[in-house]
Write a protein that holds these residues in place. Sequence first.
Motif, PDB file in Angstrom:
ATOM      1  N   ALA A  43       0.841  -1.204   0.000  1.00 22.33           N
ATOM      2  CA  ALA A  43       0.000   0.000   0.000  1.00 22.33           C
ATOM      3  C   ALA A  43       0.881   1.260   0.000  1.00 22.33           C
ATOM      4  O   ALA A  43       0.566   2.257  -0.656  1.00 22.33           O
ATOM      5  CB  ALA A  43      -0.931   0.001   1.207  1.00 22.33           C
ATOM      6  N   ALA A  44       2.004   1.206   0.716  1.00 26.92           N
ATOM      7  CA  ALA A  44       2.913   2.360   0.782  1.00 26.92           C
ATOM      8  C   ALA A  44       3.544   2.630  -0.586  1.00 26.92           C
ATOM      9  O   ALA A  44       3.704   3.789  -0.988  1.00 26.92           O
ATOM     10  CB  ALA A  44       4.000   2.112   1.822  1.00 26.92           C
ATOM     11  N   GLN A  45       3.870   1.571  -1.320  1.00 28.61           N
ATOM     12  CA  GLN A  45       4.462   1.755  -2.659  1.00 28.61           C
ATOM     13  C   GLN A  45       3.417   2.302  -3.638  1.00 28.61           C
ATOM     14  O   GLN A  45       3.725   3.129  -4.498  1.00 28.61           O
ATOM     15  CB  GLN A  45       5.046   0.439  -3.179  1.00 28.61           C
ATOM     16  CG  GLN A  45       6.248  -0.026  -2.348  1.00 28.61           C
ATOM     17  CD  GLN A  45       6.757  -1.394  -2.793  1.00 28.61           C
ATOM     18  OE1 GLN A  45       7.317  -1.523  -3.861  1.00 28.61           O
ATOM     19  NE2 GLN A  45       6.527  -2.407  -1.971  1.00 28.61           N
ATOM     20  N   ILE A  46       2.183   1.842  -3.491  1.00 33.54           N
ATOM     21  CA  ILE A  46       1.106   2.355  -4.352  1.00 33.54           C
ATOM     22  C   ILE A  46       0.864   3.841  -4.051  1.00 33.54           C
ATOM     23  O   ILE A  46       0.718   4.662  -4.954  1.00 33.54           O
ATOM     24  CB  ILE A  46      -0.180   1.511  -4.164  1.00 33.54           C
ATOM     25  CG1 ILE A  46       0.044   0.096  -4.740  1.00 33.54           C
ATOM     26  CG2 ILE A  46      -1.388   2.184  -4.819  1.00 33.54           C
ATOM     27  CD1 ILE A  46      -1.094  -0.892  -4.471  1.00 33.54           C
ATOM     28  N   THR A  47       0.877   4.189  -2.759  1.00 29.66           N
ATOM     29  CA  THR A  47       0.725   5.599  -2.371  1.00 29.66           C
ATOM     30  C   THR A  47       1.868   6.433  -2.966  1.00 29.66           C
ATOM     31  O   THR A  47       1.649   7.526  -3.494  1.00 29.66           O
ATOM     32  CB  THR A  47       0.721   5.734  -0.835  1.00 29.66           C
ATOM     33  OG1 THR A  47      -0.347   4.932  -0.320  1.00 29.66           O
ATOM     34  CG2 THR A  47       0.516   7.166  -0.389  1.00 29.66           C
TER      35      THR A  47
END
Lengths: 397, 206
Positions: free
Chosen positions: A168-172
């Motif tokens: 999720a952090a990489q997508i953000t």
Amino acid sequence: MDCARIFSSVEKRERIDMIYKVSDNIISALGFSSQENYQAVKAGKSQLQLYENVFGISEPFVASLLDNHKIDKEFATLSNIGEKYTKLEKTAILSASKALENSGIDPSNDNVLFIFSTTKGNVELLERNDRFESERIHLWRSAELIAQFFKNKNEPIVVSNACISGVAAQITAARYLIAKRYQYIVVIGAEVLSKFIVSGFQSFKALSSERCSPFDRNRTGLNLGEAAATVIYSVSDMDNLPPKSIIFENGAICNDANHISGPSRTGEGLFNAISKAMRHIDKENISFINAHGTATSYNDDMESMAIGRYGLENVPVNSLKAYFGHTLGAAGIVETIISMYALQENIILKSLGTEEAGVVYPITINREIMKSDKNAFLKLISGFGGSNAAMILKKNK
Amino acid sequence: MKIELKSYCRMTNNALILNGKDISVAHSEGENRSWLDDIYRSHKMQYLKFFKMDNLCKAGFLAAELIGNDIGWDKTVVKNDVAVVCFNRSSSLDDDMNYQQTIRDSGNYFPSPSIFVYTLANIVTGEIAIRNKIAGETSFYIMENFSSKRILEAIEDIFANPSIKGLLCGWTEYFDQNCDILMMYLERNKGLKTNITENIIKKIYN
């Protein structure tokens, strides 16, 4: 999420922006650099071992723990104020600092943003806290201290989305880059274990008493692990991408809307996430799937359903949990980095711990290191709260 | 891109506001009184899982429920085109402290899975997704203080995906008996004149 394509089509931009990886680092029981970790995985090494009477827990457990002395020693080469930071913060700073080294990025620049992924941060301070201020229990406080270590003034973003946090952090990060809010995003994931976390998983009866066996018919549960990992992304138009770079192609997050602590039997959310992430990519280009593969009965069955339903049953699948354990908020970053190295070397890593595959949908578990010249991989991850994420990374020609 | 604020709910320890209108309920008397339970009962909600939830989930659930009723959500229909994104300051610390009590001393050690499961901030987004059959993205972010800037960035990023029609988004903070919730429901609307802005978000929060 299709950021690149949406922006290029909706706003009719002439160039297509691509998100690419600038640099990375992994700190785990297997090593203090991505390369060390990758070589250890390639050699089939694991640091999962039995711990007794650790964290004041009487029931023994198998885990992959970081060497505290080694962290302190390495941190001392960076800074002489190590005592001001918790183990979690030191490990995260060390990882980010190694990723930033030789990257050419000035982390104090306003065009750099830090994103921190963790599930429980400094939760061990609830047990005993005689050294740090009470605010230190807060995840944003750790993130702030990490960014401040690098003299970065932007308020960091903390992603706390259970086990999918690292993806999720990489997508953000990709969204922030596409929106042109920053030029570089330093995504750090870190998790350290404590009585709090281990006892909780024990209470769920989710832990295996041996090294875990993802996708195996006799799998008995997961192992926990400690790690910090950093991946730095930036944005560039296609023509100016560094050669052979790893490109963030697409990512999606979907909820099962089914149960807070058990995955959907049909893999609904993960299937939807895969469908969205794969929208612009041909199945034929997928070299391998790096699954979540926690080795719990439910998770691995659910993943097989989602993979099978999408028609990827013949694509080699691996899980890296038997090398690192489940490193929670760091898992999505650790496993993505290892998979990037494998993709770049044209190999598919073996799924350690799988003796005889036994999941509800027959998929292809990769049990030996294989060659592959395909140019993309699919990363899957799922977690409590019914969340699932899928992400495609590919290599530039 | 035009994004319309369709409905919002603001909830604190002593105020309950839906679209600017005070809909607060009386606090019940008694030692175990709970304002969150009072809201649930007074608004005649029917969802027994509510009583299993920790306070953070209860608070977020109530705000989502009031909004869902306001916009007439059919709770039996799966919503692939709706997302839930929440933010707060204290993560799940309120429940973390409850869980810590169950493992504090070795003579009285009874780690509870039903408490442990709520020791993750994003469970509230999961509870809302389950209740309303929301199968789009659910995400949770932590920040020191309410930041309309970061919230607006998340709204813009979610709607950058053309397959998303609606977003339940908000600040869901509950720690040590302090409830601080702002839940908003936003929808894509091409014909809209006033777009959601940082100022609107600030105004309805304050």
